[in-house]
Design a protein around this motif. Structure first.
Motif, PDB file in Angstrom:
ATOM      1  N   LEU A   8      36.074  47.459  47.530  1.00 44.95           N
ATOM      2  CA  LEU A   8      36.322  45.925  47.411  1.00 44.95           C
ATOM      3  C   LEU A   8      37.287  45.497  48.554  1.00 44.95           C
ATOM      4  O   LEU A   8      38.251  45.922  48.817  1.00 44.95           O
ATOM      5  CB  LEU A   8      37.107  45.749  46.192  1.00 44.95           C
ATOM      6  N   ARG A   9      36.759  44.638  49.188  1.00 45.06           N
ATOM      7  CA  ARG A   9      37.427  43.912  50.528  1.00 45.06           C
ATOM      8  C   ARG A   9      37.879  42.554  49.888  1.00 45.06           C
ATOM      9  O   ARG A   9      37.276  41.746  49.549  1.00 45.06           O
ATOM     10  CB  ARG A   9      36.589  43.579  51.701  1.00 45.06           C
ATOM     11  N   LEU A  10      39.301  42.565  49.876  1.00 49.92           N
ATOM     12  CA  LEU A  10      39.873  41.133  49.871  1.00 49.92           C
ATOM     13  C   LEU A  10      40.692  40.483  50.958  1.00 49.92           C
ATOM     14  O   LEU A  10      41.107  41.103  51.721  1.00 49.92           O
ATOM     15  CB  LEU A  10      41.158  41.513  48.637  1.00 49.92           C
ATOM     16  N   TYR A  11      40.336  39.179  51.183  1.00 45.47           N
ATOM     17  CA  TYR A  11      40.690  38.553  52.281  1.00 45.47           C
ATOM     18  C   TYR A  11      41.627  37.198  51.758  1.00 45.47           C
ATOM     19  O   TYR A  11      40.933  36.372  51.347  1.00 45.47           O
ATOM     20  CB  TYR A  11      39.614  38.165  53.327  1.00 45.47           C
ATOM     21  N   ARG A  12      42.848  37.523  52.315  1.00 41.96           N
ATOM     22  CA  ARG A  12      43.828  36.330  51.819  1.00 41.96           C
ATOM     23  C   ARG A  12      43.762  35.120  53.072  1.00 41.96           C
ATOM     24  O   ARG A  12      44.102  35.500  53.813  1.00 41.96           O
ATOM     25  CB  ARG A  12      45.134  36.741  51.739  1.00 41.96           C
ATOM     26  N   HIS A  13      43.477  34.026  52.560  1.00 40.35           N
ATOM     27  CA  HIS A  13      43.512  32.944  53.358  1.00 40.35           C
ATOM     28  C   HIS A  13      44.868  32.212  53.160  1.00 40.35           C
ATOM     29  O   HIS A  13      45.408  32.095  51.958  1.00 40.35           O
ATOM     30  CB  HIS A  13      42.391  31.739  53.325  1.00 40.35           C
ATOM     31  N   GLY A  14      45.541  31.698  54.026  1.00 37.33           N
ATOM     32  CA  GLY A  14      46.612  30.768  53.820  1.00 37.33           C
ATOM     33  C   GLY A  14      46.256  29.678  53.439  1.00 37.33           C
ATOM     34  O   GLY A  14      45.135  29.002  53.510  1.00 37.33           O
ATOM     35  N   GLY A  15      47.379  28.887  52.677  1.00 41.93           N
ATOM     36  CA  GLY A  15      47.086  27.402  52.422  1.00 41.93           C
ATOM     37  C   GLY A  15      47.000  26.713  53.433  1.00 41.93           C
ATOM     38  O   GLY A  15      46.590  26.918  54.543  1.00 41.93           O
ATOM     39  N   LYS A  16      48.200  25.570  53.433  1.00 42.35           N
ATOM     40  CA  LYS A  16      48.337  24.353  54.539  1.00 42.35           C
ATOM     41  C   LYS A  16      49.015  25.158  55.661  1.00 42.35           C
ATOM     42  O   LYS A  16      49.519  26.363  55.343  1.00 42.35           O
ATOM     43  CB  LYS A  16      49.129  23.371  53.961  1.00 42.35           C
ATOM     44  N   ALA A  17      49.099  24.640  56.649  1.00 41.46           N
ATOM     45  CA  ALA A  17      49.726  24.964  58.025  1.00 41.46           C
ATOM     46  C   ALA A  17      50.670  25.938  57.671  1.00 41.46           C
ATOM     47  O   ALA A  17      51.355  26.952  58.367  1.00 41.46           O
ATOM     48  CB  ALA A  17      49.406  24.274  58.903  1.00 41.46           C
ATOM     49  N   THR A  18      51.831  25.227  56.799  1.00 38.74           N
ATOM     50  CA  THR A  18      53.084  25.521  56.584  1.00 38.74           C
ATOM     51  C   THR A  18      53.424  26.297  55.356  1.00 38.74           C
ATOM     52  O   THR A  18      54.479  26.788  54.913  1.00 38.74           O
ATOM     53  CB  THR A  18      54.087  24.357  56.536  1.00 38.74           C
ATOM     54  N   PHE A  19      52.206  26.657  54.691  1.00 40.65           N
ATOM     55  CA  PHE A  19      52.244  27.304  53.217  1.00 40.65           C
ATOM     56  C   PHE A  19      51.495  28.234  53.165  1.00 40.65           C
ATOM     57  O   PHE A  19      49.987  27.980  53.300  1.00 40.65           O
ATOM     58  CB  PHE A  19      52.357  26.131  52.036  1.00 40.65           C
ATOM     59  N   THR A  20      51.548  29.834  52.967  1.00 40.39           N
ATOM     60  CA  THR A  20      50.514  30.608  53.003  1.00 40.39           C
ATOM     61  C   THR A  20      50.470  31.203  51.636  1.00 40.39           C
ATOM     62  O   THR A  20      50.017  32.314  51.298  1.00 40.39           O
ATOM     63  CB  THR A  20      50.657  31.793  53.763  1.00 40.39           C
ATOM     64  N   GLY A  21      51.014  30.526  50.572  1.00 39.04           N
ATOM     65  CA  GLY A  21      50.847  31.163  49.146  1.00 39.04           C
ATOM     66  C   GLY A  21      52.211  31.690  48.820  1.00 39.04           C
ATOM     67  O   GLY A  21      52.939  32.053  49.591  1.00 39.04           O
ATOM     68  N   VAL A  22      52.212  32.171  47.395  1.00 39.70           N
ATOM     69  CA  VAL A  22      53.364  32.672  46.911  1.00 39.70           C
ATOM     70  C   VAL A  22      52.982  33.759  46.164  1.00 39.70           C
ATOM     71  O   VAL A  22      51.854  33.765  45.225  1.00 39.70           O
ATOM     72  CB  VAL A  22      54.288  31.850  46.022  1.00 39.70           C
ATOM     73  N   GLY A  23      53.354  34.704  46.260  1.00 40.67           N
ATOM     74  CA  GLY A  23      52.900  36.231  45.675  1.00 40.67           C
ATOM     75  C   GLY A  23      51.799  36.946  46.207  1.00 40.67           C
ATOM     76  O   GLY A  23      51.366  36.647  47.274  1.00 40.67           O
ATOM     77  N   GLY A  24      51.629  37.894  45.371  1.00 42.59           N
ATOM     78  CA  GLY A  24      50.450  38.756  45.797  1.00 42.59           C
ATOM     79  C   GLY A  24      49.340  38.827  45.103  1.00 42.59           C
ATOM     80  O   GLY A  24      49.284  38.287  43.633  1.00 42.59           O
ATOM     81  N   TRP A  25      48.079  39.263  45.440  1.00 42.48           N
ATOM     82  CA  TRP A  25      46.808  39.439  44.561  1.00 42.48           C
ATOM     83  C   TRP A  25      47.097  40.617  43.616  1.00 42.48           C
ATOM     84  O   TRP A  25      47.819  41.708  44.266  1.00 42.48           O
ATOM     85  CB  TRP A  25      45.579  39.243  45.340  1.00 42.48           C
ATOM     86  N   LYS A  26      45.990  40.664  42.719  1.00 41.74           N
ATOM     87  CA  LYS A  26      46.108  41.969  41.912  1.00 41.74           C
ATOM     88  C   LYS A  26      44.487  42.111  41.539  1.00 41.74           C
ATOM     89  O   LYS A  26      43.863  41.386  41.219  1.00 41.74           O
ATOM     90  CB  LYS A  26      46.752  42.037  40.602  1.00 41.74           C
ATOM     91  N   VAL A  27      44.202  43.441  41.444  1.00 40.36           N
ATOM     92  CA  VAL A  27      42.895  43.973  41.141  1.00 40.36           C
ATOM     93  C   VAL A  27      43.158  45.190  40.061  1.00 40.36           C
ATOM     94  O   VAL A  27      43.781  45.972  40.303  1.00 40.36           O
ATOM     95  CB  VAL A  27      41.853  44.710  42.204  1.00 40.36           C
ATOM     96  N   ARG A  28      42.268  44.887  39.079  1.00 40.09           N
ATOM     97  CA  ARG A  28      42.321  45.970  37.707  1.00 40.09           C
ATOM     98  C   ARG A  28      41.184  46.387  37.490  1.00 40.09           C
ATOM     99  O   ARG A  28      40.169  45.489  37.039  1.00 40.09           O
ATOM    100  CB  ARG A  28      43.167  45.370  36.702  1.00 40.09           C
ATOM    101  N   ARG A  29      40.797  47.757  37.332  1.00 39.00           N
ATOM    102  CA  ARG A  29      39.757  48.277  36.754  1.00 39.00           C
ATOM    103  C   ARG A  29      39.887  48.288  35.311  1.00 39.00           C
ATOM    104  O   ARG A  29      40.828  48.464  34.623  1.00 39.00           O
ATOM    105  CB  ARG A  29      39.646  49.680  37.081  1.00 39.00           C
ATOM    106  N   LEU A  30      38.886  47.389  34.693  1.00 40.81           N
ATOM    107  CA  LEU A  30      38.849  47.187  33.249  1.00 40.81           C
ATOM    108  C   LEU A  30      38.289  48.493  32.422  1.00 40.81           C
ATOM    109  O   LEU A  30      37.387  49.089  32.792  1.00 40.81           O
ATOM    110  CB  LEU A  30      37.966  45.946  32.987  1.00 40.81           C
ATOM    111  N   ALA A  31      39.096  48.722  31.446  1.00 35.20           N
ATOM    112  CA  ALA A  31      38.490  49.793  30.535  1.00 35.20           C
ATOM    113  C   ALA A  31      37.078  49.194  29.692  1.00 35.20           C
ATOM    114  O   ALA A  31      37.100  48.009  29.520  1.00 35.20           O
ATOM    115  CB  ALA A  31      39.607  50.116  29.390  1.00 35.20           C
ATOM    116  N   GLU A  32      36.279  50.154  29.362  1.00 37.91           N
ATOM    117  CA  GLU A  32      35.283  49.647  28.729  1.00 37.91           C
ATOM    118  C   GLU A  32      35.746  48.835  27.272  1.00 37.91           C
ATOM    119  O   GLU A  32      34.818  47.704  27.038  1.00 37.91           O
ATOM    120  CB  GLU A  32      34.329  50.768  28.130  1.00 37.91           C
TER     121      GLU A  32
END
Length: 178
Positions: free
Chosen positions: A76-100
Motif C-alpha cells: 500500500l502506497r500512501l502519499y501525504r499532501h500538505g494543507g495550505k502553503a503554511t500548514f502541512t497537517g498535524v499528526g501522522g497517518w495509521k494503517v491497520r490490518r483488520l481481523a476477520e
C-alpha cells in the motif's frame, strides 16, 4: 489488540508491504488520515523488476476509511499532501490490518456510509439490493475474492439502484462516492 506487524504509521509518504509471500486472500484494512491534510492510498504490486499500481482512494483530515488489498497486490502506497502553503497537517497517518471479526458479514438489511467493507463467508450466496445515496448519486461495488486479482466490479456505471448476486468467500467494498 493487533500485533506490531499488523499496523503501520508514519508522518510522511511511504510504501508499506502488507502481504507475505504465499498469502492469496484479500486483506481488509482501515486507514486513518491526517488532521489538516490529504492522504492518497493506492495498492501496489512490486516485484524485483516491475511495479504495478492499482485502485486507490483519498482521505481528507482525520477520517477513517476501510479498504481492501486485492489478492494480486502486496503493498500500500500512501502519499501525504500538505494543507495550505503554511500548514502541512498535524499528526501522522495509521494503517491497520483488520481481523476477520472486525469486518461485518453481509446481512439482510444494512445502511451506512462508505467506503464500507463487508465479508462474504465461504458458501454464502446472497442477492443484494442496493440503493446508493438514497437514489440520488451512483456508487460502486467491488468484490475481492481469492484468485480474483484486482477485484471484480459488480455495479453498473451511473446506477443509483442495483440488484447483485454474490457468492463467498471474499470481501465487498461499497463506495457511495458522496
Amino acid at each position: 489488540m493487533n500485533d506490531p506487524e499488523q499496523q503501520w504509521s508514519s508522518w510522511r509518504s511511504r510504501e508499506i508491504r502488507i502481504r507475505e509471500a504465499g498469502d492469496v486472500t484479500p486483506i481488509p484494512l482501515e486507514i486513518r488520515g491526517v488532521f489538516g491534510a490529504q492522504l492518497d492510498a493506492h495498492v501496489v504490486q512490486r516485484t524485483a523488476t516491475t511495479q504495478k499500481a492499482g485502485y486507490g482512494s483519498t482521505l481528507w483530515g482525520r477520517s477513517r476509511q476501510r479498504f481492501v488489498l486485492p489478492s494480486d497486490f502486496d503493498s500500500l502506497r500512501l502519499y501525504r499532501h500538505g494543507g495550505k502553503a503554511t500548514f502541512t497537517g498535524v499528526g501522522g497517518w495509521k494503517v491497520r490490518r483488520l481481523a476477520e471479526g472486525e469486518v461485518d458479514f453481509v446481512a439482510a438489511e444494512m445502511s451506512g456510509e462508505g467506503p464500507w467493507v463487508l465479508r462474504v463467508d465461504e458458501g454464502t450466496k446472497r442477492r443484494l439490493r442496493i440503493t446508493w445515496n438514497k437514489g440520488v448519486y451512483a456508487g460502486t461495488l467491488t468484490f475481492f475474492g481469492p484468485g480474483f486479482g484486482t477485484g471484480k466490479e459488480l455495479s453498473a456505471p451511473h446506477h443509483t439502484h442495483e440488484t447483485i448476486r454474490v457468492t463467498g468467500p471474499g470481501h465487498l467494498l461499497l463506495n457511495a462516492q458522496h
